[in-house]
Design an enzyme around this catalytic site. Structure first.
Site, short mmCIF file in Angstrom:
data_model
loop_
_atom_site.label_atom_id
_atom_site.label_comp_id
_atom_site.label_asym_id
_atom_site.label_seq_id
_atom_site.Cartn_x
_atom_site.Cartn_y
_atom_site.Cartn_z
N CYS A 70 -19.54 -8.10 -5.82
CA CYS A 70 -20.07 -8.53 -4.53
C CYS A 70 -19.57 -9.92 -4.16
CB CYS A 70 -21.60 -8.50 -4.58
SG CYS A 70 -22.41 -9.35 -3.21
N CYS B 269 -22.32 -12.52 -3.61
CA CYS B 269 -22.88 -12.99 -4.88
C CYS B 269 -21.98 -14.08 -5.49
CB CYS B 269 -23.04 -11.83 -5.87
SG CYS B 269 -24.04 -10.46 -5.25
N CYS C 84 -18.19 0.06 10.79
CA CYS C 84 -19.34 0.40 9.95
C CYS C 84 -18.90 1.08 8.65
CB CYS C 84 -20.29 1.29 10.74
SG CYS C 84 -21.50 2.19 9.75
N CYS D 246 -20.24 4.58 8.21
CA CYS D 246 -19.53 5.51 9.11
C CYS D 246 -18.20 5.93 8.49
CB CYS D 246 -19.29 4.86 10.47
SG CYS D 246 -20.78 4.28 11.31
#
Length: 522
Positions: free
Chosen positions: A431, A434, A83, A86
């Site tokens: 990104c 993207c 994560c 996290c």
């Protein structure tokens, strides 16, 4: 890994490794154990030195129910190693654990390995933080995720809901704090008002500091003549422009106490921090950013705050909240949202207004020491004469491609054109998702290039302000703004192949599509 994680780009920071801190005996269930003195089985946990000196306990299914009750107050982080959020939290959590050592214990549970514990406590997303008291789950943690924020928040969780003050010395020590204090003065331990106050303190202790006493004589200095609740502002924020002590009026109830605190906790000009910014920004907020430091230079910090207060007191009834903040704490935000470069910083305050709806304004005139320029700025704001600040890339010199490039300054002209249907992608240059979408999105634009009624567009959401009505939390995010319904943009939630976009537009477009120069029949 969740679907949301797969389709959204996020910035991920480094994680830190942590483990357990002590030995604990466990009654004999089913596993093999190393015995430590006597006949009782034990789980031995690594010492601080052996485990890399982590102050975060690492809990497992086998020992969670035995270790947690040993700690009066414990904050547990339920996480997954993959994560990103996290990983971002990990170093802050580790730092907080070290600073809170001896006061509050911080622990972590890897939900990919310790599935039983995570399932039992209803963990469905990561990270999930929960507060435990004497082994029992008390509440979910909804405080800040920075080390300072965790420390400040959890210090309020240690000890009783409301501190019992027995003397004038206790009272003075309690209110002489960096944060505001709520103190109840009652006639005795059997007071019904005290009972109601303690219920309120139990519900709100995570956000505020509470104390009480059962001797009304302690309140004489503050004009306490009968059972009362007083809010003491932090001494560092003491000013002649507002009362340092506020009295609660009327009968005491949990709802009334909550309202009293909400209306008075921040005062006329609070200190904006990373920890309280989300709360303060629920209102229209003016902030003066400068070299504020109440720990090292309280007098210098109040020099500019007093000048803000002097002018703010004239406008206090007009719905705008005033605040001051350390410029360095928000420098990245100021650079990103207001174009303030590092070379622009000086000793004078930089003033901004951010409304609840997202409109932004900046005071470009220099803040004069007599406060006159600041007063002129406020008069212009309330008179509607200020131009909104919009972060925008330069308008492209050429924009004839199949996919129109939109910047904040051309959003109204292109996307909000009432005669055109517009499909707009909000993207980030870094990104990966993207970049993967780009050739398909370009092909879509090429196939619809000859359609006079529709525009395929894109905007760099990291370099331009996103208009109100568009919720962009991850990338890419795609919206459809129909002709004649620009105040109701529709989020695109479908698959990202060209045929999927075309099928969506066939359903949503106000007029039949013209694909490759051929008009589609209804």
């Amino acid at each position: 890994m969740s679907v949301l994680h797969l389709i959204s780009c996020r910035i991920i920071s480094q994680s830190s490794l942590t483990s357990l801190t002590h030995c604990v005996f466990i009654p004999p269930p089913t596993r093999a154990y190393t015995h430590i003195g006597g006949n009782r089985p034990a789980v031995c946990v690594l010492s601080s030195a052996a485990r890399g000196r982590s102050d975060v306990l690492k809990l497992k299914d086998a020992d969670f129910d035995y270790i947690v009750p040993e700690h009066e107050t414990l904050l547990a982080k339920f996480y997954a190693p993959w994560c990103g959020h996290c990983k971002k939290l990990a170093p802050e959590f580790e730092t907080a654990a070290t600073r809170l050592k001896g006061t509050v214990t911080l622990a972590k549970v890897d939900c990919t390995a310790e599935t039983e514990t995570c399932k039992r406590y209803g963990v469905t997303g990561y990270p999930t933080l929960k507060i435990f008291r004497n082994g029992q789950e008390s509440s979910s943690y909804d405080g800040p995720r920075s080390a300072d924020g965790i420390v400040n928040y959890m210090k309020k969780q240690a000890g009783p809901d409301s501190v019992h003050l027995h003397s004038k010395h206790d009272l003075e020590n309690f209110i002489n704090n960096f944060d505001a204090s709520i103190v109840g003065f009652f006639s005795g331990t059997d007071s019904s008002q005290l009972s109601e106050f303690l219920k309120g303190a139990s519900l709100m202790r995570e956000s505020f500091r509470f104390a009480h006493n059962t001797d009304l004589e302690l309140g004489k200095e503050y004009d306490v003549k009968y059972e009362s609740v007083l809010l003491f502002r932090p001494p560092r924020l003491s000013s002649k422009f507002e009362e340092s002590v506020v009295h609660h009026r009327g009968p005491l109830s949990i709802t009334g106490l909550r309202r009293f605190i909400r209306d008075n906790i921040f005062g006329l000009c609070p200190h904006l921090t990373k920890e309280n910014k989300d709360t303060l920004r629920k209102r229209d907020l003016l902030t003066a950013y400068y070299d504020l430091d109440y720990l090292r230079n309280p007098k210098g910090s109040n020099y500019w705050r007093n000048r803000v207060l002097k002018v703010a007191s004239k406008f206090s009834s007009q719905g705008l909240l005033f605040s001051v903040a350390n410029r360095n704490d928000f420098l990245e935000e100021l650079e990103d949202e207001y174009g303030l470069g590092a070379s622009d910083t000086n000793e004078l305050p930089f003033v901004t207004i951010r409304t609840r709806t997202g409109n932004k304004y900046t005071m470009r005139e220099e803040f004069t020491r007599d406060g006159k320029s600041f007063e002129n700025f406020l008069e212009d704001y309330f008179a509607g004469r200020l131009k909104r600040y919009i972060k925008s890339e330069p308008v492209p010199a050429k924009n004839n491609g199949a996919v129109k490039v939109v910047v904040a300054d051309t959003f109204e002209e292109i996307v909000n054109n009432p005669e055109k249907d517009v499909l707009i992608e909000f993207y980030a240059p870094w990104c990966g998702h993207c970049k993967k979408l780009e050739p398909k999105y370009t092909e879509l634009g090429e196939r619809l290039y000859s359609d006079p009624n529709i525009v395929i567009a894109k905007m760099d959401a990291t370099a331009n302000d996103i208009p109100q009505g568009y919720d962009v939390q991850g990338f890419p995010t795609i919206y459809f703004a129909a002709a004649g319904r620009k105040d109701e943009p529709k989020r695109y939630e479908g698959a990202r192949e060209v045929k999927d976009f075309i099928n969506f537009l066939k359903r949503e477009a106000s007029k039949p599509l013209v694909l490759n120069g051929v008009k589609e029949e209804l």
